[in-house]
Design a protein around this motif. Sequence first.
Motif, PDB file in Angstrom:
ATOM      1  N   MET A  38       0.829  -1.208   0.000  1.00 26.33           N
ATOM      2  CA  MET A  38       0.000   0.000   0.000  1.00 26.33           C
ATOM      3  C   MET A  38       0.863   1.257   0.000  1.00 26.33           C
ATOM      4  O   MET A  38       0.553   2.242  -0.680  1.00 26.33           O
ATOM      5  CB  MET A  38      -0.917   0.008   1.229  1.00 26.33           C
ATOM      6  CG  MET A  38      -1.991  -1.038   1.218  1.00 26.33           C
ATOM      7  SD  MET A  38      -3.001  -0.938   2.732  1.00 26.33           S
ATOM      8  CE  MET A  38      -3.999  -2.422   2.565  1.00 26.33           C
ATOM      9  N   GLY A  39       1.953   1.236   0.774  1.00 23.53           N
ATOM     10  CA  GLY A  39       2.836   2.389   0.828  1.00 23.53           C
ATOM     11  C   GLY A  39       3.473   2.679  -0.525  1.00 23.53           C
ATOM     12  O   GLY A  39       3.522   3.839  -0.961  1.00 23.53           O
ATOM     13  N   VAL A  40       3.952   1.627  -1.195  1.00 23.55           N
ATOM     14  CA  VAL A  40       4.562   1.814  -2.517  1.00 23.55           C
ATOM     15  C   VAL A  40       3.518   2.299  -3.516  1.00 23.55           C
ATOM     16  O   VAL A  40       3.779   3.198  -4.331  1.00 23.55           O
ATOM     17  CB  VAL A  40       5.214   0.507  -2.997  1.00 23.55           C
ATOM     18  CG1 VAL A  40       5.698   0.647  -4.436  1.00 23.55           C
ATOM     19  CG2 VAL A  40       6.379   0.134  -2.088  1.00 23.55           C
ATOM     20  N   ALA A  41       2.320   1.704  -3.467  1.00 25.84           N
ATOM     21  CA  ALA A  41       1.253   2.117  -4.388  1.00 25.84           C
ATOM     22  C   ALA A  41       0.891   3.583  -4.178  1.00 25.84           C
ATOM     23  O   ALA A  41       0.719   4.340  -5.145  1.00 25.84           O
ATOM     24  CB  ALA A  41       0.024   1.238  -4.186  1.00 25.84           C
ATOM     25  N   LEU A  73       3.610   5.803  -5.628  1.00 29.76           N
ATOM     26  CA  LEU A  73       3.545   5.851  -7.092  1.00 29.76           C
ATOM     27  C   LEU A  73       2.422   6.773  -7.569  1.00 29.76           C
ATOM     28  O   LEU A  73       2.601   7.553  -8.509  1.00 29.76           O
ATOM     29  CB  LEU A  73       3.344   4.439  -7.651  1.00 29.76           C
ATOM     30  CG  LEU A  73       4.550   3.499  -7.563  1.00 29.76           C
ATOM     31  CD1 LEU A  73       4.167   2.098  -8.032  1.00 29.76           C
ATOM     32  CD2 LEU A  73       5.725   4.033  -8.381  1.00 29.76           C
ATOM     33  N   VAL A  74       1.262   6.679  -6.916  1.00 28.20           N
ATOM     34  CA  VAL A  74       0.137   7.536  -7.306  1.00 28.20           C
ATOM     35  C   VAL A  74       0.471   9.005  -7.088  1.00 28.20           C
ATOM     36  O   VAL A  74       0.226   9.855  -7.962  1.00 28.20           O
ATOM     37  CB  VAL A  74      -1.132   7.144  -6.518  1.00 28.20           C
ATOM     38  CG1 VAL A  74      -2.234   8.182  -6.728  1.00 28.20           C
ATOM     39  CG2 VAL A  74      -1.626   5.772  -6.951  1.00 28.20           C
ATOM     40  N   LEU A  75       1.033   9.321  -5.937  1.00 30.39           N
ATOM     41  CA  LEU A  75       1.368  10.718  -5.639  1.00 30.39           C
ATOM     42  C   LEU A  75       2.412  11.261  -6.616  1.00 30.39           C
ATOM     43  O   LEU A  75       2.292  12.391  -7.106  1.00 30.39           O
ATOM     44  CB  LEU A  75       1.876  10.831  -4.203  1.00 30.39           C
ATOM     45  CG  LEU A  75       0.838  10.597  -3.095  1.00 30.39           C
ATOM     46  CD1 LEU A  75       1.504  10.572  -1.730  1.00 30.39           C
ATOM     47  CD2 LEU A  75      -0.247  11.672  -3.141  1.00 30.39           C
ATOM     48  N   ASN A  76       3.426  10.448  -6.894  1.00 27.22           N
ATOM     49  CA  ASN A  76       4.462  10.900  -7.820  1.00 27.22           C
ATOM     50  C   ASN A  76       3.943  11.022  -9.240  1.00 27.22           C
ATOM     51  O   ASN A  76       4.325  11.952  -9.970  1.00 27.22           O
ATOM     52  CB  ASN A  76       5.664   9.954  -7.773  1.00 27.22           C
ATOM     53  CG  ASN A  76       6.561  10.219  -6.575  1.00 27.22           C
ATOM     54  OD1 ASN A  76       7.374  11.126  -6.586  1.00 27.22           O
ATOM     55  ND2 ASN A  76       6.396   9.423  -5.528  1.00 27.22           N
ATOM     56  N   TRP A  77       3.080  10.115  -9.646  1.00 27.65           N
ATOM     57  CA  TRP A  77       2.517  10.202 -10.988  1.00 27.65           C
ATOM     58  C   TRP A  77       1.661  11.468 -11.120  1.00 27.65           C
ATOM     59  O   TRP A  77       1.740  12.160 -12.135  1.00 27.65           O
ATOM     60  CB  TRP A  77       1.678   8.972 -11.300  1.00 27.65           C
ATOM     61  CG  TRP A  77       1.180   8.979 -12.721  1.00 27.65           C
ATOM     62  CD1 TRP A  77       1.839   8.560 -13.831  1.00 27.65           C
ATOM     63  CD2 TRP A  77      -0.094   9.464 -13.169  1.00 27.65           C
ATOM     64  NE1 TRP A  77       1.077   8.733 -14.955  1.00 27.65           N
ATOM     65  CE2 TRP A  77      -0.116   9.296 -14.588  1.00 27.65           C
ATOM     66  CE3 TRP A  77      -1.202  10.019 -12.539  1.00 27.65           C
ATOM     67  CZ2 TRP A  77      -1.224   9.670 -15.359  1.00 27.65           C
ATOM     68  CZ3 TRP A  77      -2.291  10.391 -13.301  1.00 27.65           C
ATOM     69  CH2 TRP A  77      -2.307  10.220 -14.696  1.00 27.65           C
ATOM     70  N   ASN A  78       0.853  11.747 -10.112  1.00 28.99           N
ATOM     71  CA  ASN A  78       0.045  12.967 -10.150  1.00 28.99           C
ATOM     72  C   ASN A  78       0.926  14.222 -10.241  1.00 28.99           C
ATOM     73  O   ASN A  78       0.587  15.181 -10.951  1.00 28.99           O
ATOM     74  CB  ASN A  78      -0.847  13.056  -8.907  1.00 28.99           C
ATOM     75  CG  ASN A  78      -2.033  12.119  -8.977  1.00 28.99           C
ATOM     76  OD1 ASN A  78      -2.493  11.772 -10.061  1.00 28.99           O
ATOM     77  ND2 ASN A  78      -2.536  11.701  -7.830  1.00 28.99           N
ATOM     78  N   ALA A 125       5.668   8.572 -17.279  1.00 31.24           N
ATOM     79  CA  ALA A 125       5.573   7.327 -18.045  1.00 31.24           C
ATOM     80  C   ALA A 125       6.293   6.195 -17.318  1.00 31.24           C
ATOM     81  O   ALA A 125       5.794   5.063 -17.250  1.00 31.24           O
ATOM     82  CB  ALA A 125       6.152   7.518 -19.441  1.00 31.24           C
ATOM     83  N   GLY A 126       7.483   6.494 -16.761  1.00 28.66           N
ATOM     84  CA  GLY A 126       8.224   5.478 -16.014  1.00 28.66           C
ATOM     85  C   GLY A 126       7.472   5.022 -14.777  1.00 28.66           C
ATOM     86  O   GLY A 126       7.450   3.824 -14.451  1.00 28.66           O
ATOM     87  N   ILE A 127       6.845   5.958 -14.078  1.00 32.88           N
ATOM     88  CA  ILE A 127       6.058   5.615 -12.893  1.00 32.88           C
ATOM     89  C   ILE A 127       4.848   4.761 -13.273  1.00 32.88           C
ATOM     90  O   ILE A 127       4.485   3.824 -12.559  1.00 32.88           O
ATOM     91  CB  ILE A 127       5.620   6.902 -12.159  1.00 32.88           C
ATOM     92  CG1 ILE A 127       6.845   7.600 -11.561  1.00 32.88           C
ATOM     93  CG2 ILE A 127       4.610   6.592 -11.063  1.00 32.88           C
ATOM     94  CD1 ILE A 127       6.567   8.996 -11.055  1.00 32.88           C
ATOM     95  N   PHE A 128       4.241   5.072 -14.408  1.00 35.61           N
ATOM     96  CA  PHE A 128       3.094   4.289 -14.882  1.00 35.61           C
ATOM     97  C   PHE A 128       3.505   2.844 -15.162  1.00 35.61           C
ATOM     98  O   PHE A 128       2.799   1.903 -14.794  1.00 35.61           O
ATOM     99  CB  PHE A 128       2.511   4.923 -16.136  1.00 35.61           C
ATOM    100  CG  PHE A 128       1.286   4.230 -16.660  1.00 35.61           C
ATOM    101  CD1 PHE A 128       0.064   4.372 -16.018  1.00 35.61           C
ATOM    102  CD2 PHE A 128       1.360   3.430 -17.788  1.00 35.61           C
ATOM    103  CE1 PHE A 128      -1.067   3.722 -16.486  1.00 35.61           C
ATOM    104  CE2 PHE A 128       0.243   2.771 -18.269  1.00 35.61           C
ATOM    105  CZ  PHE A 128      -0.979   2.921 -17.613  1.00 35.61           C
ATOM    106  N   VAL A 129       4.660   2.659 -15.802  1.00 34.78           N
ATOM    107  CA  VAL A 129       5.154   1.305 -16.067  1.00 34.78           C
ATOM    108  C   VAL A 129       5.441   0.578 -14.750  1.00 34.78           C
ATOM    109  O   VAL A 129       5.114  -0.607 -14.595  1.00 34.78           O
ATOM    110  CB  VAL A 129       6.424   1.361 -16.935  1.00 34.78           C
ATOM    111  CG1 VAL A 129       7.060  -0.027 -17.056  1.00 34.78           C
ATOM    112  CG2 VAL A 129       6.093   1.903 -18.326  1.00 34.78           C
ATOM    113  N   ALA A 130       6.033   1.287 -13.789  1.00 35.49           N
ATOM    114  CA  ALA A 130       6.311   0.687 -12.479  1.00 35.49           C
ATOM    115  C   ALA A 130       5.017   0.290 -11.779  1.00 35.49           C
ATOM    116  O   ALA A 130       4.955  -0.753 -11.110  1.00 35.49           O
ATOM    117  CB  ALA A 130       7.097   1.669 -11.612  1.00 35.49           C
ATOM    118  N   ALA A 131       3.967   1.090 -11.941  1.00 36.70           N
ATOM    119  CA  ALA A 131       2.675   0.775 -11.320  1.00 36.70           C
ATOM    120  C   ALA A 131       2.067  -0.488 -11.925  1.00 36.70           C
ATOM    121  O   ALA A 131       1.476  -1.310 -11.213  1.00 36.70           O
ATOM    122  CB  ALA A 131       1.722   1.954 -11.475  1.00 36.70           C
ATOM    123  N   ILE A 132       2.216  -0.648 -13.240  1.00 30.75           N
ATOM    124  CA  ILE A 132       1.713  -1.860 -13.885  1.00 30.75           C
ATOM    125  C   ILE A 132       2.458  -3.085 -13.373  1.00 30.75           C
ATOM    126  O   ILE A 132       1.856  -4.130 -13.083  1.00 30.75           O
ATOM    127  CB  ILE A 132       1.842  -1.739 -15.419  1.00 30.75           C
ATOM    128  CG1 ILE A 132       0.886  -0.664 -15.943  1.00 30.75           C
ATOM    129  CG2 ILE A 132       1.548  -3.082 -16.093  1.00 30.75           C
ATOM    130  CD1 ILE A 132       1.003  -0.414 -17.432  1.00 30.75           C
TER     131      ILE A 132
END
Length: 221
Positions: free
Chosen positions: A85-88, A91-96, A111-118
């Motif tokens: 949950m912490g990593v997710a 990732l959401v905060l950084n992507w925003n 884009a890199g954060i989006f790939v990491a989220a997938i």
Amino acid sequence: MLSGTFSARAYSFFDTLVWIAGLNLLWIAFTLLGLGVFGAGPATAAAHIAVRKRAAGDGAPLLQSFAAAYFRNFFRTNMLSLPLMGVAAALVLNWNYFSRGPGLFPQLMAAGIFVAAIFLAGAACYVFPMYARYELPVPQYLLMSSRFAVRHLAGTVILLFVTAAVVYASSCVPGLIPFFSIGAWLYLTGWLCDRFFAANDESVAAAEPAAHPALHRASAA
């Protein structure tokens, strides 16, 4: 004969639907019991343990089995779920943050954060089914699920597709969420992961007949 076979299949289908609905309600109830953040991990683990038992033909009462697994694994599964949950959330905060920035660099970062989220989503699909099947030190579940996601890309794509399909169906029909969406996702991903793990165990045993598999089965989790 055909009529009897059809009736049996219809009964099995509707019995599974009712079971999934019950799993859905139990997951929501026990997640709320743990105040959401602390209940989601144990509830997810209990659900996958119940799915694996059902796939193996165990007819144990769902409520009793779910509650026992939830409380027995409460602390260990929070050690799994809270880092995820912490990593997710990070990732959401950084992507925003980066997706709203002007210029090429912020967009590349987004884009890199989006790939990491997938990748995180794919690995997370394996974590609790793996917990339901194998006895490992807690940090090993995160490591092994990540490796499994990379080594079995076809299975990972299938799990991500199932996840996306459930999310899409729930967005189109929000009324599914309190009754079927979560339970259906848990049931489908748990059933698929159990098949993937079984196939992997067989391939490992065939390749190294004299060696023990790296993952050891849990005895009736």
